[in-house]
Scaffold this motif. Structure first.
Motif, PDB file in Angstrom:
ATOM      1  N   THR A 241       0.826  -1.208   0.000  1.00  0.00           N
ATOM      2  CA  THR A 241       0.000   0.000   0.000  1.00  0.00           C
ATOM      3  C   THR A 241       0.857   1.253   0.000  1.00  0.00           C
ATOM      4  OG1 THR A 241      -1.646  -1.210   1.309  1.00  0.00           O
ATOM      5  CG2 THR A 241      -1.926   1.172   1.156  1.00  0.00           C
ATOM      6  N   THR A 242       0.506   2.191  -0.877  1.00  0.00           N
ATOM      7  CA  THR A 242       1.117   3.520  -0.885  1.00  0.00           C
ATOM      8  C   THR A 242      -0.004   4.547  -0.767  1.00  0.00           C
ATOM      9  OG1 THR A 242       0.973   3.787  -3.292  1.00  0.00           O
ATOM     10  CG2 THR A 242       2.931   2.664  -2.426  1.00  0.00           C
ATOM     11  N   ASP A 243       0.350   5.817  -0.834  1.00  0.00           N
ATOM     12  CA  ASP A 243      -0.676   6.862  -0.787  1.00  0.00           C
ATOM     13  C   ASP A 243      -1.545   6.850  -2.046  1.00  0.00           C
ATOM     14  OD1 ASP A 243       0.203   7.723   1.676  1.00  0.00           O
ATOM     15  OD2 ASP A 243       1.561   9.237   0.828  1.00  0.00           O
ATOM     16  N   GLU A 244      -1.029   6.283  -3.124  1.00  0.00           N
ATOM     17  CA  GLU A 244      -1.742   6.310  -4.400  1.00  0.00           C
ATOM     18  C   GLU A 244      -2.521   5.033  -4.696  1.00  0.00           C
ATOM     19  OE1 GLU A 244       1.713   6.939  -4.370  1.00  0.00           O
ATOM     20  OE2 GLU A 244       1.303   9.080  -4.041  1.00  0.00           O
ATOM     21  N   SER A 245      -2.068   3.895  -4.145  1.00  0.00           N
ATOM     22  CA  SER A 245      -2.679   2.629  -4.549  1.00  0.00           C
ATOM     23  C   SER A 245      -2.465   1.525  -3.518  1.00  0.00           C
ATOM     24  CB  SER A 245      -2.104   2.174  -5.892  1.00  0.00           C
ATOM     25  OG  SER A 245      -0.728   1.862  -5.753  1.00  0.00           O
ATOM     26  N   GLN A 246      -3.223   0.461  -3.703  1.00  0.00           N
ATOM     27  CA  GLN A 246      -3.031  -0.764  -2.923  1.00  0.00           C
ATOM     28  C   GLN A 246      -3.041  -1.949  -3.895  1.00  0.00           C
ATOM     29  OE1 GLN A 246      -6.019  -2.707  -0.020  1.00  0.00           O
ATOM     30  NE2 GLN A 246      -4.493  -1.765   1.340  1.00  0.00           N
ATOM     31  N   ILE A 247      -1.939  -2.713  -3.884  1.00  0.00           N
ATOM     32  CA  ILE A 247      -1.824  -3.891  -4.747  1.00  0.00           C
ATOM     33  C   ILE A 247      -1.834  -5.126  -3.864  1.00  0.00           C
ATOM     34  CG2 ILE A 247      -0.536  -5.004  -6.595  1.00  0.00           C
ATOM     35  CD1 ILE A 247       1.000  -2.343  -6.939  1.00  0.00           C
ATOM     36  N   ILE A 248      -2.747  -6.055  -4.149  1.00  0.00           N
ATOM     37  CA  ILE A 248      -2.801  -7.315  -3.410  1.00  0.00           C
ATOM     38  C   ILE A 248      -2.174  -8.379  -4.290  1.00  0.00           C
ATOM     39  CG2 ILE A 248      -4.262  -9.046  -2.326  1.00  0.00           C
ATOM     40  CD1 ILE A 248      -5.678  -5.592  -2.813  1.00  0.00           C
ATOM     41  N   PHE A 249      -1.021  -8.892  -3.856  1.00  0.00           N
ATOM     42  CA  PHE A 249      -0.272  -9.886  -4.622  1.00  0.00           C
ATOM     43  C   PHE A 249      -0.622 -11.290  -4.169  1.00  0.00           C
ATOM     44  CE2 PHE A 249       2.423  -6.109  -4.943  1.00  0.00           C
ATOM     45  CZ  PHE A 249       2.690  -6.077  -6.295  1.00  0.00           C
ATOM     46  N   ILE A 250      -0.774 -12.182  -5.132  1.00  0.00           N
ATOM     47  CA  ILE A 250      -1.015 -13.588  -4.834  1.00  0.00           C
ATOM     48  C   ILE A 250       0.147 -14.390  -5.411  1.00  0.00           C
ATOM     49  CG2 ILE A 250      -2.583 -15.543  -5.126  1.00  0.00           C
ATOM     50  CD1 ILE A 250      -4.844 -13.481  -5.478  1.00  0.00           C
ATOM     51  N   ASP A 251       0.981 -14.927  -4.524  1.00  0.00           N
ATOM     52  CA  ASP A 251       2.132 -15.735  -4.925  1.00  0.00           C
ATOM     53  C   ASP A 251       1.655 -17.179  -5.001  1.00  0.00           C
ATOM     54  OD1 ASP A 251       4.602 -16.859  -5.396  1.00  0.00           O
ATOM     55  OD2 ASP A 251       5.237 -16.769  -3.306  1.00  0.00           O
ATOM     56  N   THR A 252       1.612 -17.737  -6.198  1.00  0.00           N
ATOM     57  CA  THR A 252       1.047 -19.073  -6.385  1.00  0.00           C
ATOM     58  C   THR A 252       2.135 -20.150  -6.365  1.00  0.00           C
ATOM     59  OG1 THR A 252       1.256 -18.926  -8.792  1.00  0.00           O
ATOM     60  CG2 THR A 252      -0.797 -18.118  -7.812  1.00  0.00           C
ATOM     61  N   PRO A 253       1.721 -21.406  -6.111  1.00  0.00           N
ATOM     62  CA  PRO A 253       2.688 -22.511  -6.242  1.00  0.00           C
ATOM     63  C   PRO A 253       3.214 -22.607  -7.656  1.00  0.00           C
ATOM     64  CG  PRO A 253       0.678 -23.228  -5.097  1.00  0.00           C
ATOM     65  CD  PRO A 253       0.414 -21.855  -5.658  1.00  0.00           C
ATOM     66  N   GLY A 254       4.459 -23.069  -7.799  1.00  0.00           N
ATOM     67  CA  GLY A 254       5.033 -23.252  -9.129  1.00  0.00           C
ATOM     68  C   GLY A 254       4.228 -24.264  -9.931  1.00  0.00           C
ATOM     69  N   ILE A 255       3.984 -23.950 -11.194  1.00  0.00           N
ATOM     70  CA  ILE A 255       3.192 -24.841 -12.041  1.00  0.00           C
ATOM     71  C   ILE A 255       4.101 -25.948 -12.576  1.00  0.00           C
ATOM     72  CG2 ILE A 255       1.795 -24.970 -14.146  1.00  0.00           C
ATOM     73  CD1 ILE A 255       1.000 -22.038 -13.613  1.00  0.00           C
ATOM     74  N   HIS A 256       3.725 -27.199 -12.305  1.00  0.00           N
ATOM     75  CA  HIS A 256       4.550 -28.351 -12.636  1.00  0.00           C
ATOM     76  C   HIS A 256       3.654 -29.558 -12.888  1.00  0.00           C
ATOM     77  CE1 HIS A 256       3.575 -28.702  -8.403  1.00  0.00           C
ATOM     78  NE2 HIS A 256       3.822 -29.997  -8.497  1.00  0.00           N
ATOM     79  N   LYS A 257       4.216 -30.644 -13.346  1.00  0.00           N
ATOM     80  CA  LYS A 257       3.450 -31.873 -13.573  1.00  0.00           C
ATOM     81  C   LYS A 257       3.250 -32.585 -12.233  1.00  0.00           C
ATOM     82  CE  LYS A 257       3.316 -36.082 -16.356  1.00  0.00           C
ATOM     83  NZ  LYS A 257       4.011 -36.906 -17.363  1.00  0.00           N
ATOM     84  N   PRO A 258       2.006 -32.707 -11.750  1.00  0.00           N
ATOM     85  CA  PRO A 258       1.765 -33.271 -10.415  1.00  0.00           C
ATOM     86  C   PRO A 258       2.137 -34.754 -10.336  1.00  0.00           C
ATOM     87  CG  PRO A 258      -0.196 -32.132 -11.277  1.00  0.00           C
ATOM     88  CD  PRO A 258       0.758 -32.288 -12.406  1.00  0.00           C
ATOM     89  N   LYS A 259       2.645 -35.155  -9.158  1.00  0.00           N
ATOM     90  CA  LYS A 259       2.993 -36.557  -8.915  1.00  0.00           C
ATOM     91  C   LYS A 259       2.141 -37.165  -7.804  1.00  0.00           C
ATOM     92  CE  LYS A 259       7.795 -35.966 -10.426  1.00  0.00           C
ATOM     93  NZ  LYS A 259       9.233 -36.047 -10.048  1.00  0.00           N
ATOM     94  N   HIS A 260       1.333 -36.341  -7.128  1.00  0.00           N
ATOM     95  CA  HIS A 260       0.463 -36.824  -6.066  1.00  0.00           C
ATOM     96  C   HIS A 260      -0.653 -35.808  -5.872  1.00  0.00           C
ATOM     97  CE1 HIS A 260       3.035 -33.943  -4.126  1.00  0.00           C
ATOM     98  NE2 HIS A 260       4.078 -34.752  -4.217  1.00  0.00           N
ATOM     99  N   LYS A 261      -1.586 -36.097  -4.962  1.00  0.00           N
ATOM    100  CA  LYS A 261      -2.744 -35.227  -4.774  1.00  0.00           C
ATOM    101  C   LYS A 261      -2.342 -33.837  -4.296  1.00  0.00           C
ATOM    102  CE  LYS A 261      -6.335 -38.710  -4.091  1.00  0.00           C
ATOM    103  NZ  LYS A 261      -7.347 -39.274  -3.176  1.00  0.00           N
ATOM    104  N   LEU A 262      -1.283 -33.752  -3.484  1.00  0.00           N
ATOM    105  CA  LEU A 262      -0.812 -32.438  -3.048  1.00  0.00           C
ATOM    106  C   LEU A 262      -0.342 -31.627  -4.250  1.00  0.00           C
ATOM    107  CD1 LEU A 262      -0.032 -30.318  -0.942  1.00  0.00           C
ATOM    108  CD2 LEU A 262       2.140 -31.530  -0.626  1.00  0.00           C
ATOM    109  N   GLY A 263       0.418 -32.264  -5.150  1.00  0.00           N
ATOM    110  CA  GLY A 263       0.876 -31.573  -6.348  1.00  0.00           C
ATOM    111  C   GLY A 263      -0.280 -31.127  -7.227  1.00  0.00           C
TER     112      GLY A 263
END
Length: 301
Positions: A51-73
């Motif tokens: 947040t600054t005086d001019e704007s607010q940016i909400i960032f979403i850092d996502t998991p790296g996109i890869h070929k899944p090997k299990h349900k968690l992936g």
């Protein structure tokens, strides 16, 4: 007359280990996403607020996109792909030092199907020559019509101010979603568990891969000393991994706890007594009830 306030949501996507969490932490100015030189470090969407005086940016850092090997992936990849539809702008981060890969091709094909503007961020520019950077820019320019192509170094902060300036230019007039001093919407328990998991990843190296989860069992404050007592459990899939994490005469676990405690104290601004146990839960990454218990909820996808 002052300019109208702007706000918006920005997704940070890309292959594993391209520097997405490093970029988020640099922008926010405080560690809210863990960092490791191993792939697939981020498992949940980590929301950072700038947040600054001019704007607010909400960032979403996502998991790296890869070929899944299990349900968690599978969970991790679906989180990242679903994010494309939820934001006002997408940062597609690539690693300049490794160049174009099949993973980037897969992501680009997905990005072509969304209406959201996409910034291509060429990260780690300090590791390649200017000539190679120009070739890389031309290569990606032919693959997709990006809104902007911005070379950066997330670690050094090179060209990040320009990135934020270009981001603001693409935001619409909007409200301040979070208080000005708030930097994340994640509860403290989540960040504490991630800081402990970061030390496991950094200290055990390849001996203990990503079959590790951390659960915070309790947090109590001593009303007289203001000191926090935090009880945590490290979950692994095999007894051999438990032995590695504990180490000879408990030295590895002691080192993990000591380093994590310093990070947690820096985050919370108070003294911490950290007590950690290690528990074996076989194949937890492929069992939905354990994924739910450890914070990976199917409702996310």
């Amino acid at each position: 007359m002052s300019e109208p306030f702007k706000s918006g949501f920005v997704a940070i996507v890309g292959r594993p280990n391209v520097g997405k969490s490093t970029l988020l932490n640099h922008i926010i100015g405080q560690k809210i996403a863990i960092m490791s030189d191993k792939a697939q470090t981020t498992r949940n969407k980590v929301q950072g607020v700038f947040t600054t005086d001019e704007s607010q940016i909400i960032f979403i850092d996502t998991p790296g996109i890869h070929k899944p090997k299990h349900k968690l992936g599978d969970f991790m990849v679906k989180i990242a792909l679903n994010t494309f539809q939820e934001v006002d702008l997408i940062y597609f981060v690539i690693d300049a030092s490794t160049g174009f890969g099949r993973g980037d091709e897969f992501i680009i094909e997905k990005l072509k199907n969304v209406q959201t503007p996409v910034f291509l961020l060429i990260n780690k520019i300090d590791l390649i020559s200017p000539e190679d950077l120009i070739k890389l820019i031309e290569q990606y320019r032919e693959l997709m019509d990006f809104e902007e192509i911005i070379p950066i170094s997330a670690l050094e902060g090179n060209n990040v101010p320009n990135l934020l300036e270009q981001t603001n230019a693409n935001l619409e007039i909007g409200p301040m979603y979070y208080p000005k001093d708030q930097i994340t919407d994640h509860p403290e328990r989540f960040i504490i568990s991630e800081l402990i998991r970061e030390q496991v990843l950094q200290l055990t190296r390849e001996e203990v891969p990503h079959s590790v989860a951390v659960v915070i069992e309790g947090i109590e404050k001593n009303p007289k000393t203001e000191k926090l007592t935090i009880n945590a459990t490290i979950i692994v899939e095999r007894s051999t991994q438990k032995g590695i994490i504990i180490g000879k005469q408990g030295q590895m676990l002691k080192q993990i706890g000591m380093r994590a405690r310093k990070e947690i104290e820096s985050l919370l601004g108070s003294k911490v007594f950290l007590e950690i146990w290690v528990k074996v839960q076989k194949n937890w990454r492929d069992k939905e009830h354990y994924l739910h218990d450890y914070g990976f909820d199917r409702e996310e996808y």
